[in-house]
Design an enzyme around this catalytic site. Structure first.
Site, PDB file in Angstrom:
ATOM      1  N   HIS A  64       0.877  -1.280   0.100  1.00 32.95           N
ATOM      2  CA  HIS A  64       0.021   0.215  -0.074  1.00 32.95           C
ATOM      3  C   HIS A  64       0.869   1.541  -0.271  1.00 32.95           C
ATOM      4  O   HIS A  64       1.476   1.262   0.929  1.00 32.95           O
ATOM      5  CB  HIS A  64      -1.056  -0.144   0.974  1.00 32.95           C
ATOM      6  N   TYR A 122      -8.821   5.259   7.573  1.00 35.93           N
ATOM      7  CA  TYR A 122      -9.049   5.719   8.949  1.00 35.93           C
ATOM      8  C   TYR A 122     -10.200   6.566   9.076  1.00 35.93           C
ATOM      9  O   TYR A 122      -9.953   7.965   9.295  1.00 35.93           O
ATOM     10  CB  TYR A 122      -8.113   6.163   9.822  1.00 35.93           C
ATOM     11  N   PRO A 171      -3.859  -0.014  18.922  1.00 33.14           N
ATOM     12  CA  PRO A 171      -3.358  -0.268  17.689  1.00 33.14           C
ATOM     13  C   PRO A 171      -2.873   1.037  16.889  1.00 33.14           C
ATOM     14  O   PRO A 171      -2.899   0.930  15.858  1.00 33.14           O
ATOM     15  CB  PRO A 171      -4.003  -1.821  17.673  1.00 33.14           C
ATOM     16  N   LYS A 192       2.206  -0.437  15.602  1.00 35.67           N
ATOM     17  CA  LYS A 192       3.176  -0.678  15.403  1.00 35.67           C
ATOM     18  C   LYS A 192       4.154  -1.233  16.296  1.00 35.67           C
ATOM     19  O   LYS A 192       4.972  -1.945  16.247  1.00 35.67           O
ATOM     20  CB  LYS A 192       3.332   0.635  16.297  1.00 35.67           C
ATOM     21  N   TYR A 246       4.252   6.208  10.045  1.00 34.74           N
ATOM     22  CA  TYR A 246       3.834   5.327   9.796  1.00 34.74           C
ATOM     23  C   TYR A 246       4.221   4.071   8.610  1.00 34.74           C
ATOM     24  O   TYR A 246       4.018   2.606   9.171  1.00 34.74           O
ATOM     25  CB  TYR A 246       2.103   5.775   9.068  1.00 34.74           C
TER      26      TYR A 246
HETATM   27  P1  FAD Z   1       2.812 -11.940  21.177  1.00 36.68           P
HETATM   28  O1  FAD Z   1       2.699 -11.749  19.723  1.00 36.68           O
HETATM   29  O2  FAD Z   1       2.183 -11.397  22.020  1.00 36.68           O
HETATM   30  O3  FAD Z   1       3.365 -13.552  21.424  1.00 36.68           O
HETATM   31  C1  FAD Z   1       3.781 -13.633  22.563  1.00 36.68           C
HETATM   32  C2  FAD Z   1       3.539 -15.455  22.957  1.00 36.68           C
HETATM   33  O4  FAD Z   1       4.290 -15.954  24.257  1.00 36.68           O
HETATM   34  C3  FAD Z   1       2.675 -16.109  22.276  1.00 36.68           C
HETATM   35  O5  FAD Z   1       3.047 -16.725  21.538  1.00 36.68           O
HETATM   36  C4  FAD Z   1       2.015 -16.245  24.659  1.00 36.68           C
HETATM   37  O6  FAD Z   1       1.327 -17.023  23.762  1.00 36.68           O
HETATM   38  C5  FAD Z   1       3.167 -16.836  24.685  1.00 36.68           C
HETATM   39  N1  FAD Z   1       3.498 -16.525  26.208  1.00 36.68           N
HETATM   40  C6  FAD Z   1       3.165 -15.888  27.278  1.00 36.68           C
HETATM   41  N2  FAD Z   1       3.287 -16.041  27.851  1.00 36.68           N
HETATM   42  C7  FAD Z   1       3.851 -17.638  28.070  1.00 36.68           C
HETATM   43  C8  FAD Z   1       4.618 -17.965  29.147  1.00 36.68           C
HETATM   44  N3  FAD Z   1       4.172 -17.647  30.786  1.00 36.68           N
HETATM   45  N4  FAD Z   1       4.877 -18.686  29.219  1.00 36.68           N
HETATM   46  C9  FAD Z   1       5.695 -19.627  27.503  1.00 36.68           C
HETATM   47  N5  FAD Z   1       4.798 -18.690  26.353  1.00 36.68           N
HETATM   48  C10 FAD Z   1       3.934 -17.727  26.927  1.00 36.68           C
HETATM   49  N6  FAD Z   1       0.796  -4.539  15.393  1.00 36.68           N
HETATM   50  C11 FAD Z   1       1.652  -4.210  14.242  1.00 36.68           C
HETATM   51  O7  FAD Z   1       2.758  -3.840  13.983  1.00 36.68           O
HETATM   52  N7  FAD Z   1       0.475  -3.734  13.097  1.00 36.68           N
HETATM   53  C12 FAD Z   1      -0.911  -3.873  13.609  1.00 36.68           C
HETATM   54  O8  FAD Z   1      -1.319  -3.375  12.304  1.00 36.68           O
HETATM   55  C13 FAD Z   1      -1.329  -4.440  14.910  1.00 36.68           C
HETATM   56  N8  FAD Z   1      -2.746  -4.316  15.281  1.00 36.68           N
HETATM   57  C14 FAD Z   1      -2.636  -4.857  16.004  1.00 36.68           C
HETATM   58  C15 FAD Z   1      -4.592  -5.113  16.361  1.00 36.68           C
HETATM   59  C16 FAD Z   1      -5.381  -5.495  17.004  1.00 36.68           C
HETATM   60  C17 FAD Z   1      -6.533  -5.902  17.525  1.00 36.68           C
HETATM   61  C18 FAD Z   1      -4.131  -6.205  18.167  1.00 36.68           C
HETATM   62  C19 FAD Z   1      -4.789  -6.772  19.636  1.00 36.68           C
HETATM   63  C20 FAD Z   1      -2.868  -6.670  18.080  1.00 36.68           C
HETATM   64  C21 FAD Z   1      -2.436  -5.338  16.863  1.00 36.68           C
HETATM   65  N9  FAD Z   1      -0.972  -5.313  16.744  1.00 36.68           N
HETATM   66  C22 FAD Z   1      -0.239  -4.634  15.876  1.00 36.68           C
HETATM   67  C23 FAD Z   1       0.291  -5.780  18.027  1.00 36.68           C
HETATM   68  C24 FAD Z   1       0.843  -6.916  17.957  1.00 36.68           C
HETATM   69  O9  FAD Z   1      -0.069  -7.494  18.045  1.00 36.68           O
HETATM   70  C25 FAD Z   1       2.090  -7.553  18.539  1.00 36.68           C
HETATM   71  O10 FAD Z   1       2.524  -6.220  19.375  1.00 36.68           O
HETATM   72  C26 FAD Z   1       2.355  -8.220  18.512  1.00 36.68           C
HETATM   73  O11 FAD Z   1       1.884  -9.804  18.665  1.00 36.68           O
HETATM   74  C27 FAD Z   1       3.632  -8.635  19.379  1.00 36.68           C
HETATM   75  O12 FAD Z   1       4.632  -9.512  19.126  1.00 36.68           O
HETATM   76  P2  FAD Z   1       5.548 -10.427  20.437  1.00 36.68           P
HETATM   77  O13 FAD Z   1       5.999 -11.535  19.642  1.00 36.68           O
HETATM   78  O14 FAD Z   1       6.146  -9.113  21.671  1.00 36.68           O
HETATM   79  O15 FAD Z   1       3.869 -10.747  21.380  1.00 36.68           O
HETATM   80  C1  DHB Z   2      -4.713  -3.330  10.925  1.00 43.33           C
HETATM   81  C2  DHB Z   2      -4.428  -2.691  12.537  1.00 43.33           C
HETATM   82  C3  DHB Z   2      -4.216  -1.518  13.496  1.00 43.33           C
HETATM   83  O1  DHB Z   2      -4.286  -1.309  13.771  1.00 43.33           O
HETATM   84  C4  DHB Z   2      -3.531  -0.782  11.961  1.00 43.33           C
HETATM   85  O2  DHB Z   2      -3.616   0.812  12.557  1.00 43.33           O
HETATM   86  C5  DHB Z   2      -3.933  -0.973  10.240  1.00 43.33           C
HETATM   87  C6  DHB Z   2      -5.026  -1.956  10.559  1.00 43.33           C
HETATM   88  C7  DHB Z   2      -5.525  -4.813  10.680  1.00 43.33           C
HETATM   89  O3  DHB Z   2      -4.922  -5.360  11.741  1.00 43.33           O
HETATM   90  O4  DHB Z   2      -5.216  -4.151   9.260  1.00 43.33           O
END
Ligand code: FAD
Ligand code: DHB
Length: 390
Positions: A72, A200, A292, A296, A384
């Protein structure tokens, strides 16, 4: 069992770190609480910054991303019955790619598995010990048996509900936090996206976001009350509210279809400093959280472990500890830039319950400025798509 780096959590951070370490000839074991099936189907983020895409490609993870990811070059801001495009690529030379987080996770698990990597799913009761000694140990239960993993370092990549951070003694870490008085209701729908770029939308009834996963699947979000029970939102209500907030531009209508998944996510900003204590290195959501709105979270998680991968390589290959020592300060520069951007996007676009009319007027003024000033639009765009250097 013994390894060089013990990794807690198989999200984007833990899995990419394991992959990067493997590429540098460093052994790791990933311990994950959930099943493989669960982590591969957890619907979350969808936007990859240019730098994240470059990193995944550079490390051999670009095949499916290049085939299925949607590049995009702009986003739309919709407010006051008008639509405005922010031409990100024209302004910055960079782009974003829409590719589901669970697809990144699947690609990483496939790569680690193909390389014979050790990923242990469904482990219970993970406990960290000896982090201030030369050989920390991770104790956990797996298939009913008590296990021990001895390592040189531990990477806490266990997300916002993880346990790693709590292994640091009291008084060492400082938390900076902000709560927001709203949540997001997110749905995945079998409906062709009604626009090619993300929308947005600022609306008197609250924020809405139109995103996608593929030419057949839409991803949509609504600002809702923080304590929202998903049972109060049957599909008809969701579509009706999405229509009200998004169909504000003449001639534009939303495509609807069966809702495949829906969930409510709270909104929070959090940074915990420093991101390291002795032999424990924290990365991703385990140590910082953003709302979110700026897309980021996953990008920060990937950027943290890119630094960690280089730092461990310098340690094992050249006996240097400068990158490990500098990890927290270096990572926090990017973390705080993303914190500010996410807070700013969130404050700009959401209806604040406590909002007085003065603040609402400031939001609209900022949106007009953003959509008429090349300088301000460039600032949004470069944050962004992701700044190369922070
Ligand atoms: P996680 O993905 O949370 O992974 C952590 C892992 O550790 C999990 O698998 C969990 O099960 C495991 N775990 C937890 N506790 C334990 C334990 N005690 N023992 C063993 N394992 C454990 N980010 C973006 O960059 N762009 C987006 O568009 C965006 N949109 C989002 C939309 C939504 C609705 C949400 C909820 C989040 C969004 N995010 C977005 C954020 C993004 O999903 C997180 O920042 C990302 O998952 C972080 O990755 P991580 O590996 O740090 O943690
Ligand atoms: C999506 C999630 C976001 O938080 C965002 O800012 C843009 C897109 C997505 O899940 O597609």
């Amino acid at each position: 069992m013994r390894t060089q780096v013990g990794i807690v959590g198989a999200g984007p951070a833990g899995l990419l770190l394991s992959h990067l370490l493997h590429r540098s000839g460093i052994d790791s074991v990933v311990l994950e609480r959930r099943s493989r099936e669960y982590v591969e189907h957890r619907v979350r983020a969808g936007v990859l910054e240019q730098g994240s895409v470059d990193l995944l490609r550079r490390t051999g993870l670009g095949d499916r991303l290049d085939r299925e990811g949607l590049r995009h070059e702009g986003i739309e801001l919709r407010f006051g019955g008008t639509a405005h495009r922010v031409a990100m690529t024209e302004l910055t030379g960079r782009a974003i790619t829409v590719y589901g987080q669970q697809e990144v996770v699947k690609d990483l698990i496939a790569a680690r598995t193909a390389a014979g990597g050790e990923l242990r799913f469904e482990v219970e009761d993970v406990r960290l010990a000896g982090l201030d000694r030369a050989s920390p140990v991770i104790r956990y239960r797996h298939q009913g048996r008590e296990e021990e993993l001895h390592c040189d370092f531990v990477a806490g990549c266990d997300g916002s509900h993880g346990v790693s951070r709590s292994a640091v003694p009291p008084g060492v870490l400082t938390e900076y936090e902000r709560q927001y008085p709203f949540a997001w209701l997110g749905v995945l729908a079998a409906a062709a996206p009604a626009a090619e770029e993300l929308i947005y939308a600022h609306h008197d009834r609250g924020f809405a976001l139109h995103s996608m996963r593929s030419p057949e699947i839409s991803r949509l979000y609504l600002q809702v009350e923080p304590d929202t029970d998903i049972a109060d939102w049957p599909d008809d209500r969701i579509w009706s509210e999405l229509r009200t907030r998004l169909e504000t531009v003449p001639g534009w209508s939303l495509n609807t279809g069966p809702i495949l998944e829906k969930s409510v996510t709270g909104m929070r900003s959090l940074v915990v400093e420093p991101m390291r204590w002795e032999r424990l290195f924290l990365a991703g959501d385990a140590v910082h959280i953003v709302p979110p709105t700026g897309a980021k979270g996953m990008n920060l998680a990937l950027a943290d472990v890119a630094l960690l991968g280089d730092a461990f390589a310098a340690w094992y290959q050249e006996g240097r500890d400068d990158l490990l020592t500098g990890y927290s300060d270096t990572a926090l520069r990017r973390v705080w830039r993303a914190q500010h951007f996410s807070w700013w996007m969130t404050s700009l676009l959401h209806r604040l319950e406590t909002q007085d009319p003065y603040e609402a007027k400031l939001q609209i003024s900022t949106l007009h400025y953003l959509t008429s000033s090349r300088a301000y639009a460039t600032s949004l765009a470069e944050n962004y798509v992701g700044l190369a250097e922070v």
